[in-house]
Design a protein around this motif. Structure first.
Motif, short mmCIF file in Angstrom:
data_model
loop_
_atom_site.label_atom_id
_atom_site.label_comp_id
_atom_site.label_asym_id
_atom_site.label_seq_id
_atom_site.Cartn_x
_atom_site.Cartn_y
_atom_site.Cartn_z
N LEU A 44 0.82 -1.21 0.00
CA LEU A 44 0.00 0.00 0.00
C LEU A 44 0.86 1.26 0.00
O LEU A 44 0.57 2.23 -0.72
CB LEU A 44 -0.93 0.01 1.21
N ASN A 45 1.93 1.27 0.79
CA ASN A 45 2.81 2.43 0.84
C ASN A 45 3.46 2.67 -0.52
O ASN A 45 3.56 3.83 -0.99
CB ASN A 45 3.88 2.21 1.92
N PHE A 46 3.90 1.60 -1.18
CA PHE A 46 4.49 1.73 -2.51
C PHE A 46 3.47 2.31 -3.50
O PHE A 46 3.77 3.23 -4.26
CB PHE A 46 4.98 0.37 -2.99
N ALA A 47 2.27 1.75 -3.49
CA ALA A 47 1.25 2.20 -4.44
C ALA A 47 0.88 3.66 -4.21
O ALA A 47 0.72 4.43 -5.18
CB ALA A 47 0.01 1.31 -4.32
N LEU A 77 10.39 10.01 -6.20
CA LEU A 77 9.34 9.47 -5.34
C LEU A 77 9.10 7.99 -5.62
O LEU A 77 8.92 7.19 -4.69
CB LEU A 77 8.05 10.26 -5.54
N VAL A 78 9.07 7.62 -6.89
CA VAL A 78 8.86 6.21 -7.24
C VAL A 78 10.03 5.36 -6.73
O VAL A 78 9.82 4.25 -6.21
CB VAL A 78 8.67 6.07 -8.76
N ALA A 79 11.25 5.88 -6.88
CA ALA A 79 12.41 5.14 -6.38
C ALA A 79 12.35 5.00 -4.86
O ALA A 79 12.71 3.95 -4.31
CB ALA A 79 13.69 5.86 -6.80
N THR A 80 11.88 6.03 -4.19
CA THR A 80 11.72 5.97 -2.74
C THR A 80 10.74 4.86 -2.36
O THR A 80 11.01 4.06 -1.45
CB THR A 80 11.20 7.32 -2.21
N ALA A 81 9.62 4.82 -3.06
CA ALA A 81 8.63 3.78 -2.80
C ALA A 81 9.19 2.39 -3.07
O ALA A 81 8.92 1.44 -2.32
CB ALA A 81 7.38 4.04 -3.64
#
Length: 434
Positions: free
Chosen positions: A79-82, A166-170
């Motif tokens: 969920l956090n990634f999405a 942000l995507v890399a962080t996720a």
């Protein structure tokens, strides 16, 4: 210690999975400003993410104690990634309300990896001496997240775009969580069942535990004030690099302190270590009252950083001793929340006094003094309270114990007084008595 089965995997996976804690707020701020938004709105979203993540820690810890780690880590990570990956996609089209909602939801679903790792150490490393080293290294490396994370997200945003950052962080958060959650110790971990049907034994509101959490608020205040003080030093000396260099020096001291502290088992009680560490943590801030120059300040902040590891590591051991056996993850989460709330309060308070250089230098010491005062004055052992799983001894049911530690077979452990924070044994001595 690192050569023991699963230790390097659990520690490395937890550090990787927790990188979003330091990367996401800055990534959100960079994304907002890069998309034409204001710094104020970006700062608000970053604060909402961090606040939601901190406040939800005890809830997620309680869920782990009831359902195990894997059933909490995996859904949270997905969920956090999405949500973090959806933020740059949905934000421009949904307005500020949708953006804020996504940021809050992402914070709420951040996996509770830190509390989970602390709960795993007793089963992964049963030998107290090795577990002591693991806890010290674990605590000392936390500061490195706040050095590596901001630099990494800023580099990704500069080289590609804030959305990619942000995507890399996720992705880092999801990857680290998968490494931990798929490890056999995490898959098999379940809390020990409660030892008694007595509800008093299941509370986290015992006097010793509450006193410890209140003391850690002061530690958090010192950490939050440090950030603002570093920015003030950068402005006074016209050197922007100081705003990052001074916290980095503090975190380096914490890492080195963890290495030194973890090399041996100290021949005093855990509680005495806690108070000694608190006193040294306070003493380490005092040189700042002389308003030193940049080079002296960078060297000076390494000393309280080194003793921060002692305070936090012994606080975790103390929590482990005092918390009910079936609620350890939740207790660790409350400890994390206490430091986080104090840090937010310290940052806010220091920000309101940023024009006064001496006051800013005093605030970290004031927070450390508060922590030491609570640890020194709190004597909650005079009243009955719950007991932790390390203090049960084998005597008759209801018999008055010869030591402050309740009988192993007692039906009502809450009938015996909890020891004051000053009387908790160190792991080595606890093992020898057993």
């Amino acid at each position: 210690m690192l050569g023991a089965p699963y230790v390097a995997r659990l520690l490395g996976g937890t550090l990787t999975g927790r990188l979003p804690n330091s990367m996401a707020p800055i990534g959100i701020l960079l994304w907002v400003t890069g998309s034409g938004g204001t710094i104020a709105f970006g700062g608000l979203l970053a604060a909402l993410y961090g606040l939601a993540s901190a406040l939800s820690q005890p809830v997620k810890g309680r869920l782990m104690d009831r359902r195990g780690q894997r059933s909490v880590h995996l859904p949270s990570a997905v969920l956090n990634f999405a949500l973090l990956a959806a933020l740059p996609v949905a934000g421009p089209h949904g307005g500020t309300t949708l953006t804020a909602t996504i940021a809050v939801a992402a914070g709420l679903t951040a996996p509770p990896l830190e509390a989970g790792l602390r709960a795993l150490w007793p089963s992964v490393l049963p030998e107290p001496r090795i577990r002591h080293a693991a806890l010290a290294l674990d605590t000392g490396t936390q500061g490195l997240l706040h050095i590596v994370g901001p630099v990494l997200v800023a580099a990704l945003a500069s080289a590609y775009s804030p959305s990619v950052a942000l995507v890399a962080t996720a992705a880092l958060g999801l990857t680290g969580t998968l490494v931990v959650a798929t490890a056999p110790p995490s898959r098999r971990w379940h809390p020990r069942p409660a030892q008694s049907g007595d509800g008093a034994a299941r509370r986290l509101s015992s006097g010793p535990l509450v006193a410890l959490f209140v003391a850690l608020l002061g530690v958090g205040v010192a950490l939050g004030a440090l950030t603002v003080w570093a920015v003030s030093m950068a402005r006074i000396h016209h050197a922007d690099i100081l705003s990052g260099l001074l916290p980095a020096a503090f975190s380096t001291g914490s890492f080195l302190g963890g290495l030194v502290y973890g090399r041996r088992t100290w021949p005093v009680s855990i509680s005495l270590q806690l108070r000694i560490g608190g006193a040294a943590f306070l003493a380490g801030w005092l040189p700042l009252l002389a308003l030193p120059g940049p080079h002296t300040a960078a060297a000076a902040v390494m000393l309280p950083g080194a003793f921060l590891t002692v305070v936090v590591a012994t606080a975790y051991v103390t929590t482990d001793v005092l918390a009910p056996a079936d609620r350890t993850s939740e207790a660790y989460a409350w400890l994390i929340l206490s430091i986080g709330v104090g840090q937010a309060a310290g940052t806010a308070f220091a920000g309101s006094l940023s024009e006064y250089a001496l006051t800013l230098a005093v605030l970290p010491a004031a927070g450390a003094l508060f922590a030491l005062t609570v640890l020194t004055l709190a004597r909650p052992g005079h009243s009955p309270g719950p007991v932790g799983r390390h203090r049960r001894r084998r005597t008759g049911v209801g018999a008055r114990p010869l030591t402050p530690y309740p009988p192993q077979g007692a039906q009502h452990p809450s009938a015996f007084p909890s020891p004051p924070i000053g009387d908790l044994p160190c792991p080595k001595h606890q093992q020898s008595r057993s």
